[in-house]
Motif scaffolding. Structure first.
Motif, mmCIF file in Angstrom:
data_model
loop_
_atom_site.group_PDB
_atom_site.id
_atom_site.type_symbol
_atom_site.label_atom_id
_atom_site.label_comp_id
_atom_site.label_asym_id
_atom_site.label_seq_id
_atom_site.Cartn_x
_atom_site.Cartn_y
_atom_site.Cartn_z
ATOM 1 N N SER A 62 0.783 -1.239 0.000
ATOM 2 C CA SER A 62 0.000 0.000 0.000
ATOM 3 C C SER A 62 0.810 1.282 0.000
ATOM 4 N N VAL A 63 1.894 1.355 0.795
ATOM 5 C CA VAL A 63 2.577 2.648 0.867
ATOM 6 C C VAL A 63 3.915 2.637 0.125
ATOM 7 N N ILE A 64 4.231 3.797 -0.454
ATOM 8 C CA ILE A 64 5.459 3.944 -1.246
ATOM 9 C C ILE A 64 6.252 5.099 -0.633
ATOM 10 N N HIS A 65 7.583 4.907 -0.545
ATOM 11 C CA HIS A 65 8.429 5.936 0.078
ATOM 12 C C HIS A 65 8.672 7.071 -0.923
ATOM 13 N N LYS A 134 22.857 5.584 1.039
ATOM 14 C CA LYS A 134 23.684 4.640 0.255
ATOM 15 C C LYS A 134 22.795 3.840 -0.700
ATOM 16 N N PHE A 135 21.601 3.533 -0.255
ATOM 17 C CA PHE A 135 20.666 2.777 -1.094
ATOM 18 C C PHE A 135 20.414 3.528 -2.413
ATOM 19 N N MET A 136 20.378 4.868 -2.326
ATOM 20 C CA MET A 136 20.048 5.681 -3.512
ATOM 21 C C MET A 136 21.082 5.515 -4.641
ATOM 22 N N ARG A 194 6.473 -5.340 13.272
ATOM 23 C CA ARG A 194 5.244 -6.158 13.262
ATOM 24 C C ARG A 194 4.236 -5.641 12.229
ATOM 25 N N VAL A 195 4.060 -4.311 12.158
ATOM 26 C CA VAL A 195 3.080 -3.802 11.185
ATOM 27 C C VAL A 195 3.593 -4.002 9.763
ATOM 28 N N ASN A 196 4.879 -3.822 9.545
ATOM 29 C CA ASN A 196 5.371 -3.877 8.169
ATOM 30 C C ASN A 196 5.716 -5.283 7.697
ATOM 31 N N TYR A 197 6.309 -6.100 8.562
ATOM 32 C CA TYR A 197 6.747 -7.422 8.102
ATOM 33 C C TYR A 197 6.203 -8.569 8.933
ATOM 34 N N GLY A 198 5.294 -8.288 9.875
ATOM 35 C CA GLY A 198 4.680 -9.355 10.673
ATOM 36 C C GLY A 198 5.706 -10.130 11.482
ATOM 37 N N MET A 212 11.817 0.701 8.886
ATOM 38 C CA MET A 212 11.801 1.980 9.621
ATOM 39 C C MET A 212 11.557 3.145 8.666
ATOM 40 N N SER A 213 12.099 3.032 7.430
ATOM 41 C CA SER A 213 11.880 4.143 6.489
ATOM 42 C C SER A 213 10.401 4.210 6.090
ATOM 43 N N GLY A 214 9.682 3.108 6.307
ATOM 44 C CA GLY A 214 8.234 3.104 6.072
ATOM 45 C C GLY A 214 7.461 3.903 7.112
ATOM 46 N N THR A 215 8.164 4.546 8.052
ATOM 47 C CA THR A 215 7.494 5.448 8.998
ATOM 48 C C THR A 215 7.835 6.917 8.684
ATOM 49 N N ALA A 407 3.029 -13.397 2.637
ATOM 50 C CA ALA A 407 3.299 -11.990 2.351
ATOM 51 C C ALA A 407 4.753 -11.673 2.008
ATOM 52 N N TYR A 408 5.666 -12.079 2.877
ATOM 53 C CA TYR A 408 7.086 -11.746 2.698
ATOM 54 C C TYR A 408 7.915 -12.910 3.218
ATOM 55 N N PRO A 409 9.205 -12.943 2.870
ATOM 56 C CA PRO A 409 10.035 -14.020 3.424
ATOM 57 C C PRO A 409 10.027 -13.964 4.949
ATOM 58 N N ALA A 436 15.154 -7.419 1.283
ATOM 59 C CA ALA A 436 13.971 -6.705 1.780
ATOM 60 C C ALA A 436 12.868 -6.833 0.742
ATOM 61 N N SER A 437 11.662 -7.063 1.216
ATOM 62 C CA SER A 437 10.524 -7.174 0.308
ATOM 63 C C SER A 437 9.767 -5.855 0.307
ATOM 64 N N ALA A 438 9.670 -5.227 -0.842
ATOM 65 C CA ALA A 438 8.901 -3.983 -1.000
ATOM 66 C C ALA A 438 8.726 -3.785 -2.499
ATOM 67 N N MET A 439 7.722 -2.990 -2.887
ATOM 68 C CA MET A 439 7.463 -2.763 -4.312
ATOM 69 C C MET A 439 8.723 -2.286 -5.025
ATOM 70 N N GLU A 440 9.392 -1.291 -4.422
ATOM 71 C CA GLU A 440 10.564 -0.704 -5.072
ATOM 72 C C GLU A 440 11.677 -1.742 -5.244
ATOM 73 N N MET A 441 11.791 -2.661 -4.282
ATOM 74 C CA MET A 441 12.839 -3.684 -4.380
ATOM 75 C C MET A 441 12.560 -4.577 -5.591
ATOM 76 N N SER A 442 11.289 -4.924 -5.824
ATOM 77 C CA SER A 442 10.955 -5.760 -6.987
ATOM 78 C C SER A 442 11.182 -4.997 -8.285
HETATM 79 C C1 LIG Z 1 12.721 0.109 -0.463
HETATM 80 C C2 LIG Z 1 12.822 1.308 0.352
HETATM 81 C C3 LIG Z 1 14.112 1.999 0.415
HETATM 82 C C4 LIG Z 1 11.815 1.841 1.069
HETATM 83 C C5 LIG Z 1 10.464 1.273 1.171
HETATM 84 C C6 LIG Z 1 9.838 1.802 2.419
HETATM 85 C C7 LIG Z 1 8.488 1.198 2.651
HETATM 86 C C8 LIG Z 1 7.379 1.758 1.889
HETATM 87 C C9 LIG Z 1 8.359 0.218 3.544
HETATM 88 C C10 LIG Z 1 7.093 -0.473 3.832
HETATM 89 C C11 LIG Z 1 7.260 -1.922 3.501
HETATM 90 C C12 LIG Z 1 6.124 -2.802 3.822
HETATM 91 C C13 LIG Z 1 6.311 -4.229 3.454
HETATM 92 C C14 LIG Z 1 5.012 -2.381 4.422
HETATM 93 C C15 LIG Z 1 3.869 -3.283 4.771
HETATM 94 S S1 LIG Z 1 2.532 -2.587 5.722
HETATM 95 C C16 LIG Z 1 2.352 -1.010 5.059
HETATM 96 C C17 LIG Z 1 1.409 -0.104 5.785
HETATM 97 N N1 LIG Z 1 1.861 0.154 7.090
HETATM 98 C C18 LIG Z 1 -0.010 -0.554 5.777
HETATM 99 O O1 LIG Z 1 -0.637 -0.330 6.796
HETATM 100 O O2 LIG Z 1 -0.500 -1.089 4.799
#
Ligand SMILES: CC(C)=CCC/C(C)=C/CC/C(C)=C/CSC[C@H](N)C(=O)O
Ligand SMILES: Cc1cc2nc3c(=O)[nH]c(=O)nc-3n(C[C@H](O)[C@H](O)[C@H](O)COP(=O)(O)OP(=O)(O)OC[C@H]3O[C@@H](n4cnc5c(N)ncnc54)[C@H](O)[C@@H]3O)c2cc1C
Length: 477
Positions: A62-65, A134-136, A194-198, A212-215, A407-409, A436-442
């Protein structure tokens, strides 16, 4: 003489990984190559929406950085638009009480954070920012067409041994070494994991930093649903979507029109009750190679293609339109309860990972919980919620819908990322999820696999796995 482009390429999976790969394959190999994208389910994969009484809500990614530059570029180039993700106040519940509660006043938040945790929150912010900086670098490497043959080499190119070390150690170990307190880890960091990767802080440090960057402020989503990026990428790549289940891949020798024998891959797939097969010069697998998720058989490879037994985390998304029972979390009634999201600590008695207010995919709004109004709440839990559990969380509800994901590994550092090159012209994208599993990573994996396939096809070995790229590109105009 440049080598003639391949005739046919297969991409398996039409999630963000597969569709971005198809898009970049078209850019690299040109207009004449035929690209087939196989999808057994819906285009978008783990990017999907739920319908709740006529309105669509994100049920998967759902969310994108704001610094996810591939996703940003796709939205711009494909004629889509962005909406801001809801950024309501956040609280942390430990099963008895709210151990942390955000205020809408910035200064009060700062005082609260310093009072409870000293300057750890600021230090955490700086730690994440350094990793993100560094990721950038990957965007610069990819814009110069450089590719990597393994996820480990890609990570190493971003920040050397320290960066690879993040991937090989648990977040807990890394943060304990850096002097973060148990209280801060339990009450702030674990709830975010827990919220992001269970999962807990036992995940690797790199995915921990991504989480953490997802906050961060400025998170966004695609207006109309994130899955629209996948269908637009498919369109823009002028690929042929094959709605079918790929069952096996086998290398065969085939005599082409030129009369010369050449090695191709036979892809066997099922559409409805019919079985078909087709031959491809290059194949990209853009789905987790996990029996429960894709079940693709690699036949008669010598040596055999390695088997992947990595476990994916079961996770349930439940959307409920109803009136929250705020007294579960605090003694306050809903008209005095201002939290838009409640995260939880790692307490085995808790049956949810998180609960948060959500907006429909068309809206930019920031919903606020209000008494007597049924809002839509999104709950993440490890198992499906029972009716009793729902009735504990809600005074009343009109509608509930759930989706179960692998959902994720399940992250267990130290671990090896699966190879990107499975065989001569057979590539695998989803190993990147183990970093790391995220849209941008794929999307990064999709671009990397397209570049890798292109350079290996043309023998451009100098564009693969180059050391010191950052230093070398710094001096390039
Ligand atoms: C790949 C980089 C550098 C940043 C991505 C940051 C990001 C958006 C992290 C979230 C990853 C994730 C798997 C979130 C799952 S739950 C998302 C949200 N809190 C929700 O409630 O749906
Ligand atoms: C609940 C949830 C919330 C998330 N939240 C976020 C978030 O907020 N931000 C974020 O960045 N990321 C988030 N993610 C992670 C993100 O959604 C994924 O990392 C990303 O979508 C993975 O994309 P993919 O293309 O690599 O894989 P998938 O999307 O899984 O695509 C693989 C595709 O391959 C197809 N397939 C599988 N096997 C076969 C076969 N044999 N033949 C044909 N087709 C096949 C599948 O049907 C699927 O469509 C979330 C994930 C989940 C589950």
């Amino acid at each position: 003489e440049p080598r003639a482009p391949p005739e046919k390429i297969a991409v398996i999976g039409a999630g963000i990984g597969g569709t971005s790969a198809a898009y970049y394959l078209r850019q690299k190999f040109g207009k004449d190559v035929k690209i087939d994208v196989f999808e057994k389910g819906k285009v978008g994969g783990r990017l999907a929406t739920f319908n709740v009484q006529g309105q669509e809500f994100e049920s998967g990614g759902s969310v994108i950085h704001p610094l996810n530059l591939h996703m940003k570029r796709f939205v711009k180039d494909l004629g889509l638009s962005a909406v801001q993700s809801p950024s309501g106040l956040v609280g942390v519940y430990n099963g008895e009480t709210l151990v942390y509660e955000e205020s809408s006043w910035f200064i009060i938040n700062m005082i609260k954070l310093i009072w409870h945790y000293g300057f750890q929150s600021l230090r955490m912010h700086m730690w994440v920012e350094d990793i993100l900086d560094k990721f950038m670098r990957i965007y610069r490497y990819q814009s110069h067409d450089y590719a990597f043959s393994s996820v480990e080499k890609l990570l190493h190119s971003l920040g050397g041994d320290d960066y690879l070390g993040l991937f090989n150690r648990s977040l807990l170990e890394t943060l304990q070494k850096a002097g973060f307190s148990e209280k801060f880890l339990d009450e702030i960091i674990t709830p975010v994991m827990r919220v992001n990767y269970g999962q807990t802080t036992n995940i690797n440090g790199f995915v921990g930093a991504v989480s953490m960057s997802g906050t961060d402020p400025g998170l966004w989503a695609v207006k109309g649903g994130n899955k629209l990026v996948c269908s637009r990428l498919l369109q823009a790549s002028r690929s042929n979507l094959v709605s079918g289940l790929v069952m096996s891949i086998e290398e065969k020798t085939r005599t082409k029109q030129t009369g010369n024998p050449s090695k191709v891959y036979e892809v066997v797939y099922q559409t409805g009750s019919e079985t078909h097969s087709d031959f491809y010069d290059i194949v990209l697998v853009a789905t987790p190679l996990n029996q429960k998720m894709s079940n693709i058989n690699f036949l008669n490879f010598d040596p055999p293609i390695e088997e992947f037994h990595q476990h994916y985390e079961p996770l349930v998304t439940t959307l409920i339109k109803g009136e929250l029972n705020s007294t579960v979390f605090s003694s306050r009634a809903l008209n005095e309860f201002h939290l838009g999201t409640v995260l939880t600590t790692d307490n085995p008695d808790l049956f949810i990972n998180s609960i948060g207010l959500v907006s429909p995919v068309e809206e930019d709004s920031n919903p606020q919980p209000k008494a007597d109004i049924a809002h839509v709440w999104k709950i993440f839990s490890a198992a499906p919620l029972t009716k009793e559990q729902i009735l504990k969380l809600f005074v009343s509800y009109d509608y509930a819908v759930k989706q179960s994901w692998l959902a994720y590994p399940h992250y267990t550092p130290p671990e090896k990322c699966p190879s990107i090159i499975l065989h001569d012209r057979l590539y695998y994208l989803n190993g990147i999820e183990f970093a790391a599993s995220a849209m941008e990573m794929s999307a990064i994996a999709g671009y990397n696999a397209a570049l890798l396939a292109y350079h290996r096809w043309n023998g451009n070995t100098h564009m693969i796995d180059q050391e010191d790229l950052y230093e070398r590109l710094k001096t390039e105009l």
